[in-house]
Design an enzyme around this catalytic site. Sequence first.
Site, mmCIF file in Angstrom:
data_model
loop_
_atom_site.group_PDB
_atom_site.id
_atom_site.type_symbol
_atom_site.label_atom_id
_atom_site.label_comp_id
_atom_site.label_asym_id
_atom_site.label_seq_id
_atom_site.Cartn_x
_atom_site.Cartn_y
_atom_site.Cartn_z
ATOM 1 N N VAL A 201 1.437 -3.343 8.461
ATOM 2 C CA VAL A 201 1.253 -2.215 7.544
ATOM 3 C C VAL A 201 1.613 -0.889 8.221
ATOM 4 O O VAL A 201 2.120 0.044 7.582
ATOM 5 C CB VAL A 201 -0.182 -2.241 6.950
ATOM 6 C CG1 VAL A 201 -1.234 -1.876 7.970
ATOM 7 C CG2 VAL A 201 -0.277 -1.349 5.733
ATOM 8 N N ASP A 202 1.392 -0.805 9.518
ATOM 9 C CA ASP A 202 1.736 0.397 10.292
ATOM 10 C C ASP A 202 3.245 0.681 10.201
ATOM 11 O O ASP A 202 3.667 1.808 9.872
ATOM 12 C CB ASP A 202 1.311 0.142 11.756
ATOM 13 C CG ASP A 202 1.273 1.387 12.618
ATOM 14 O OD1 ASP A 202 1.465 2.502 12.076
ATOM 15 O OD2 ASP A 202 1.024 1.252 13.829
ATOM 16 N N ILE B 294 0.830 -1.221 0.000
ATOM 17 C CA ILE B 294 0.000 0.000 0.000
ATOM 18 C C ILE B 294 0.864 1.270 0.000
ATOM 19 O O ILE B 294 0.419 2.319 -0.464
ATOM 20 C CB ILE B 294 -0.988 -0.024 1.195
ATOM 21 C CG1 ILE B 294 -2.178 0.910 0.937
ATOM 22 C CG2 ILE B 294 -0.298 0.306 2.521
ATOM 23 C CD1 ILE B 294 -3.347 0.718 1.913
ATOM 24 N N TYR C 66 -4.025 -8.489 14.636
ATOM 25 C CA TYR C 66 -5.270 -8.409 15.397
ATOM 26 C C TYR C 66 -6.192 -9.613 15.206
ATOM 27 O O TYR C 66 -7.203 -9.742 15.893
ATOM 28 C CB TYR C 66 -6.003 -7.093 15.098
ATOM 29 C CG TYR C 66 -5.445 -5.884 15.839
ATOM 30 C CD1 TYR C 66 -4.269 -5.974 16.582
ATOM 31 C CD2 TYR C 66 -6.102 -4.657 15.800
ATOM 32 C CE1 TYR C 66 -3.761 -4.868 17.257
ATOM 33 C CE2 TYR C 66 -5.599 -3.548 16.481
ATOM 34 C CZ TYR C 66 -4.425 -3.660 17.206
ATOM 35 O OH TYR C 66 -3.931 -2.568 17.880
ATOM 36 N N ASN D 134 -2.375 1.348 15.788
ATOM 37 C CA ASN D 134 -2.871 0.963 17.105
ATOM 38 C C ASN D 134 -3.147 2.240 17.890
ATOM 39 O O ASN D 134 -2.772 3.329 17.461
ATOM 40 C CB ASN D 134 -1.892 0.030 17.827
ATOM 41 C CG ASN D 134 -0.525 0.649 17.965
ATOM 42 O OD1 ASN D 134 -0.381 1.674 18.625
ATOM 43 N ND2 ASN D 134 0.475 0.062 17.335
HETATM 44 P P1 ADP Z 1 -3.779 -5.312 12.293
HETATM 45 O O1 ADP Z 1 -2.976 -5.055 13.546
HETATM 46 O O2 ADP Z 1 -4.905 -4.318 12.105
HETATM 47 O O3 ADP Z 1 -4.222 -6.737 12.197
HETATM 48 P P2 ADP Z 1 -1.550 -5.733 10.409
HETATM 49 O O4 ADP Z 1 -0.661 -4.662 9.868
HETATM 50 O O5 ADP Z 1 -0.945 -6.732 11.331
HETATM 51 O O6 ADP Z 1 -2.795 -4.953 11.086
HETATM 52 O O7 ADP Z 1 -2.227 -6.511 9.210
HETATM 53 C C1 ADP Z 1 -3.256 -5.983 8.418
HETATM 54 C C2 ADP Z 1 -3.064 -6.430 6.969
HETATM 55 O O8 ADP Z 1 -2.083 -5.600 6.354
HETATM 56 C C3 ADP Z 1 -2.583 -7.869 6.786
HETATM 57 O O9 ADP Z 1 -3.343 -8.466 5.730
HETATM 58 C C4 ADP Z 1 -1.134 -7.680 6.341
HETATM 59 O O10 ADP Z 1 -0.705 -8.745 5.480
HETATM 60 C C5 ADP Z 1 -1.249 -6.402 5.550
HETATM 61 N N1 ADP Z 1 -0.010 -5.662 5.263
HETATM 62 C C6 ADP Z 1 1.188 -5.699 5.910
HETATM 63 N N2 ADP Z 1 2.056 -4.872 5.308
HETATM 64 C C7 ADP Z 1 1.404 -4.294 4.253
HETATM 65 C C8 ADP Z 1 1.761 -3.371 3.228
HETATM 66 N N3 ADP Z 1 2.984 -2.841 3.153
HETATM 67 N N4 ADP Z 1 0.819 -3.024 2.303
HETATM 68 C C9 ADP Z 1 -0.430 -3.543 2.369
HETATM 69 N N5 ADP Z 1 -0.827 -4.413 3.302
HETATM 70 C C10 ADP Z 1 0.079 -4.793 4.226
#
Ligand code: ADP
Length: 181
Positions: free
Chosen positions: A39-40, A17, A131, A30
Amino acid sequence: MEKKIGTTTLSTVVSDITTLRVDAVVNAANSSLMGGGGVDGAIHRAGGPSILQECKKIVSEIGRLPAGEAVITTAGNMPSKHVIHTVGPVWHGGKKDEPAILRNAYTNSLKQASRHGLKTVAFPSISTGVYGYPVSRAASVAVSAVVDFVKAHPDAFVEITFCGFDDTTEREYASALQSSV
Ligand code: ADP
């Protein structure tokens, strides 16, 4: 997968993303807004330190961000212009209001975007990583929240994208979008 409602195209894509050139990428943050994994972490790494600076200022003003709420910052070095930080629910088996909180996370993110006149928005799969929210359930909540918002505001957006990091996730959102009315 694409679907058009009013002026808005709803689509799904497999991508990192942080590489998308959109008005806003949504961050699955969070409540501390201090960055984290998944993703954060990717958004803060790609955007650089200015995003954390802005998040710290927000926290100094409003405190921790409750699950389901959303705030906005710039996007630093990313090709997108803004980051909308929202907090999804932690999955506890479905009996702790998880669907309603997840729905709020999507709706409040779109409210932030429309308040700022943003036309193109990309969402990650909120809550389905660390999560633990089951992806197919999360996808149906996400698509229903976005479709309902767009139907109520049919000229607010040009494109809203569900961005899966992997094919399996993208397929779940594509199938939820396909079966939405
Ligand atoms: P949460 O804590 O809300 O579960 P996560 O970041 O652990 O958030 O995961 C949410 C989704 O984001 C997962 O499907 C993960 O594979 C995805 N994700 C992780 N990195 C990226 C990225 N760079 N771009 C898009 N999606 C991502």
